[in-house]
Design an enzyme around this catalytic site. Structure first.
Site: not given
Length: 965
Positions: A107-108, A112, A157, A160-161, A384, A386
């Site tokens: 994440s981050g 995306t 992030n 973040s999705s 991703g 985590e």
């Protein structure tokens, strides 16, 4: 790679495959760090792209950059995401097969953004028409909508999705983007009602409150202050300096209109978002008996108004549970805690179902109704791996997903490398790697895995709790090497675990999960009368999301984790049917700080992204492999025998070249179509020699044409330009004269043919008679398929051709094998293997006597028309045909399963040439075919929302065709 050769001494190495010390993690990190500090964020591992988030704007994504990377061989320019996108597209167009790009990372790390860059590249590079531009705009603007409703600020992030997204972009035969389809996975609905400290709810809530117009907020009963809404403030960071909610609101508002949402839909959608905010502010108090009562009717009235549900009905749904006892219905009052749970469960259900509705509406706007076969490139942008300070049920599901994708990644990488070596006749050298199947089994194994134990505990009667689930895991899987708890740990490890924790040793490292909340989040139960209350809504979207046709089964629905597990199985099946490309995103530091490279953090990501394993697999003994033609074209100046032109085959030229260069036998291998070079130093020496040679050649050319260089202080460009222009104009004039002469000749011949149409066939009327026969073909097609096959009407406007493959594109060797029988018709097809159903590009050739299935210079199967028992096609809009042949001998090949874009034309030609008008059958549902005597296979046909071809769990080939309206 060619670019990486010339740039290798300047800023690291552009392709990790060319690292001499390719097994050293330290050398890998050094190369990555060196490039990152020079703003070179992209590096290859073969065709895999490693991307490091720069945390700043870089001027490398302009239209000019896109143009630079269009149509260029993969390794000719420095690594870039545009190079990967372009090569995936061009491979799809040339091989006519489906591809996917898997974008993964923490994440981050920039997943995306990578997905957006690929979409933007296709939007610019694909052919442009009014219709295609409309599809392009919808593809691009679906992103901000899905981000608004599915993304949120987390600790790691700002965008973040919080759901997984797989998007298929559909292309026609000319490369135009004509449609798309989105699948979503595991929206983190718990975020609607609860956020950890430092995190926010989904973006759309803040965008609406901060950016919504005054009239809209007044109509929704909202105040322009996020702090007034309980569901928005639990993370204590409703406002974030790096997020501009007002600006994002305008983007989303515009995007909703472009993706075909009506004003009525948009009003209803905002009404639902506002109702969730009001619902979060509903408070309950206990009466004298301890039952929940409502004391803030104003919030209830807003929810009632926005959802169109009578206030009394809504109030009873939030404070009572309906119990069916035999033939009676009894309403049992909630305690305050139960009422809060019911309210939050309803808010999550409303938001989750609305998100699914929104994805479906986007899919409707992207749907392509043309029935002809499409190729697709899939984009998988999924959460991703985590690891937070406290990891809960959501992180467990997300990390399980990453385990499955890592398993698929290694399997596909190993498989593709092995296939290339086998195809080229090179001996495969086994590569050591960590097989994470042991971890996947720990999570998903039937009856013994964590998912099974969690479901069992959720569904069993009695007082099941998160702690009883933990105890059950300790009892059933306590001895597993990748699982540990406080109770099972040794004394040293026990200090790092709370009593309610369990720890999994993932392929990416250890993650400690807090078991609190696992059962509630997995159950995600919505009381039945909650659904009944929603069914009384006058909001069109809510009515759609809670249909009266939805069965009220007394059986408990599938748990969240089981639904997620099943969706991952479906995703894996989709990906296995496509050719993979990979983007691995890396986060250089936790502080989102430009220019800072945290070695420890990056090393950890390199490990869990499997980059070292991929590098070892990609090398597998050889640093470089290239087709003979490309290698010879680049290095032929190094040998007098190959420069300037080589007369023989490319393979012979390469052999001559490397002999001249003095390659040792252990430094290279010659495959069927490629040269494989073992060590980077061998290639670097060749490249260095090439650079020296290129300089010498340039000097000689300049000396020869020095008269054209300078005259006084001016370069003599005008004379050269005039000469080129003169030659070009002359060429164009000659071409136009030829075109007009050809047109006059054709018109004369047609008139002459018509006048002599009743005469015996001769040069004067042969083409006219062929035209008449061609017209008759359409009536033949009508007799075979009209009213029987779904996409027949679309074939009427498509002119038939005499053949679909030029004579020069059919191998001379093949023509010799068929003894120069006259080719009556030929067409490209995709043949599906009888075992495994892998697609293969082939040519189907009809002569007067037989049909031939051809691969380049080989005849793969020969079918005498007398042995052709029949041809089966479905009644749907797919382009599949099954040729059934007589097969008595076990050594004979069985029936053929083919896919043909010119289905009606090919079958009509076959029926005329082979005189088999009665052997073509239109069937429904399923077709049986013979793999060989005694072994049968099946092709199942059905309609769906998108065209798909894959091997189903039952071993059948499943052909899903787009349902025509």
């Amino acid at each position: 790679m060619e670019a990486s050769l010339t740039a290798r001494d300047r800023v690291g190495i552009q392709d990790f495959v060319l690292l001499d010390t390719y097994t050293s993690e330290t050398a890998f990190l050094d190369n990555l760090r060196k490039r990152f500090h020079e703003n070179l964020i992209y590096t290859y591992i073969g065709t895999l792209l490693v991307s490091v988030n720069p945390y700043k704007e870089l001027d490398i994504y302009s239209k000019k950059q896109m143009d630079t990377y269009m149509g260029v061989n993969f390794f000719e320019l420095p690594p870039h995401i545009y190079a990967l996108a372009d090569n995936a597209f061009r491979t799809m167009m040339s091989e006519f097969n489906n591809h996917f790009i898997l974008i993964s990372g923490e994440s981050g790390a920039g997943k995306t953004e990578a997905s957006k860059k690929i979409l933007q590249f296709y939007a610019v590079s694909c052919p442009s028409t009014k219709v295609l531009n409309n599809v392009r705009d919808r593809l691009l603007l679906s992103n901000p909508v899905l981000e608004a409703f599915g993304n949120a600020k987390t600790l790691k992030n700002d965008n973040s999705s919080r759901f997984g997204k797989y998007m298929d972009i559909q292309f026609d035969h000319q490369g135009g983007a004509v449609g798309g389809h989105i699948l979503s996975y595991l929206l983190e609905k718990s975020r609607v009602v609860h956020q950890n400290h430092g995190e926010r709810n989904f973006h759309i809530f803040y965008q609406l409150v901060e950016g919504g117009e005054e009239d809209l907020l007044r109509w929704l009963g909202l105040e322009r202050n996020c702090k007034h809404y309980r569901y928005l403030v639990q993370g204590k960071c409703a406002k974030v300096s790096s997020i501009n909610d007002k600006s994002d609101w305008k983007t989303v508002r515009k995007a909703l209109s472009v993706i075909d949402l009506s004003e009525s839909d948009i009003e209803n959608l905002f009404g639902i978002i506002a109702s969730v905010l009001h619902m979060g502010n509903i408070k309950f108090e206990a009466d004298a008996r301890g039952y929940a009562t409502l004391n803030n009717n104003q919030e209830m009235q807003w929810v009632s108004k926005l959802l169109g549900i009578p206030n009394q009905v809504l109030q009873q749904g939030l404070t009572h549970r309906k119990i069916e006892a035999k033939s009676e219905e009894v309403f049992s009052p909630f305690s305050v805690d139960h009422a809060v749970y019911a309210r939050d469960a309803l808010a999550k259900a409303i938001y989750g179902r609305t998100f699914s509705w929104l994805v479906n509406k986007i899919n409707e706007s992207l749907a392509n109704m043309d029935s002809s076969r499409k190729t697709v490139i899939g984009l998988l942008d999924i959460y991703g791996f985590e690891v937070f300070s406290v990891n809960s049920f959501e992180q467990f599901c997300i990390n399980y997903c990453n385990e499955k994708l890592q398993q698929l990644f290694i399997e596909l990488t190993l498989k593709s490398e092995q296939e290339e070596y086998e195809m080229e006749g090179i001996e495969w050298e086994p590569v050591p790697y960590f097989n994470n199947k042991i971890i996947c089994d720990l999570v998903e194994e039937k009856f013994r895995g964590i998912i099974s134990l969690l479901d069992e505990e959720c569904l069993r009667p009695g007082e099941a709790t998160d702690l009883t689930f933990l105890e059950k895991m300790e009892d059933k899987i306590g001895g597993h090497p990748h699982f540990v708890t406080h109770k099972l740990a040794d004394q040293k490890t026990r200090k790092t675990l709370e009593r309610g924790d369990f720890r999994l040793l993932h392929y990416a490292g250890e993650v400690t999960y807090c078991v609190v909340g696992f059962l509630d989040k997995n159950n995600d139960l919505l009381y039945r009368n909650g659904k009944e209350v929603m069914r009384q809504s006058k909001n069109a979207i809510i009515k759609h999301c809670f249909p009266s046709t939805e069965p009220d089964s007394k059986r408990r629905p599938e748990t969240v984790v089981t639904q997620f597990k099943n969706s991952l199985v479906g995703l894996t099946e989709i990906l296995m049917m496509k050719e993979p490309w990979y983007v691995r995103c890396i986060k250089p530091n936790e502080a989102k700080q430009p220019g800072h490279f945290d070695d420890v953090l990056v090393r950890h990501q390199v490990k869990y992204l499997g980059l070292m394993e991929h590098l070892r697999v990609r090398r597998a003994g050889f640093a470089y492999r290239r087709k003979y033609e490309i290698f010879l074209q680049r290095y032929k100046p190094l040998c007098p025998d190959t420069w300037p032109n080589w007369k023989g085959t490319a393979a012979e030229g390469v052999r001559c070249l490397i002999k001249h260069l003095g390659y040792k036998s252990d430094e290279y291998k010659m495959g069927r179509t490629k040269i494989f070079i073992r060590h980077p130093r061998t290639l670097f020496a060749t490249e260095d020699a090439f650079q020296v040679c290129k300089h010498k050649l340039a000097t000689r050319i300049q000396a020869k044409y020095k008269g054209y260089k300078v005259k006084g202080n001016y370069v003599k460009q005008r004379e050269a330009a005039t000469k080129i222009e003169t030659c070009w104009r002359g060429l164009m004039a000659r071409r136009e004269r030829q075109r007009r002469a050809w047109a006059v000749k054709v018109i004369k011949k047609f008139i002459k043919g018509f006048m002599n149409r009743h005469q015996p066939a001769c040069t004067d009327n042969s083409e006219y008679l062929a035209y008449v026969r061609h017209s008759c073909m359409f009536s033949q097609t009508s007799a075979l398929f009209k009213g029987k096959k779904e996409n027949y009407p679309f074939s009427v406007c498509r002119p038939f051709a005499d053949t679909r493959i030029c004579a020069e594109d059919i191998s001379i060797k093949v023509l010799q094998m068929i003894q120069h029988e006259k080719v009556k018709y030929s067409v490209p097809v995709v043949k599906y293997d009888r075992n495994g159903f892998r697609p293969r590009l082939r040519q189907l050739i009809f002569t007067q006597e037989a049909a031939y299935l051809v691969e380049e210079a080989k005849i793969k199967q020969w079918i005498d028309y007398s042995s052709l028992k029949g041809v089966s096609v479905s009644n749907l809009s797919d382009n599949f045909l099954i040729l059934h042949v007589t097969c008595d001998d076990s050594k004979q090949k069985g029936d053929l399963v083919l896919q043909c874009d010119f289905l009606f034309e090919a079958l009509t030609k076959l029926s005329v040439i082979a005189n088999k008008q009665n052997c073509i059958h239109v069937v429904q549902g399923s077709v049986r075919f013979d793999i060989q005597p005694g072994r049968e296979g099946f092709v199942d046909f059905k309609s769906g929302q998108e065209s798909m071809v894959y091997r189903a769990k039952n071993g059948h080939l499943m052909v899903v065709s787009l349902k025509l309206q």
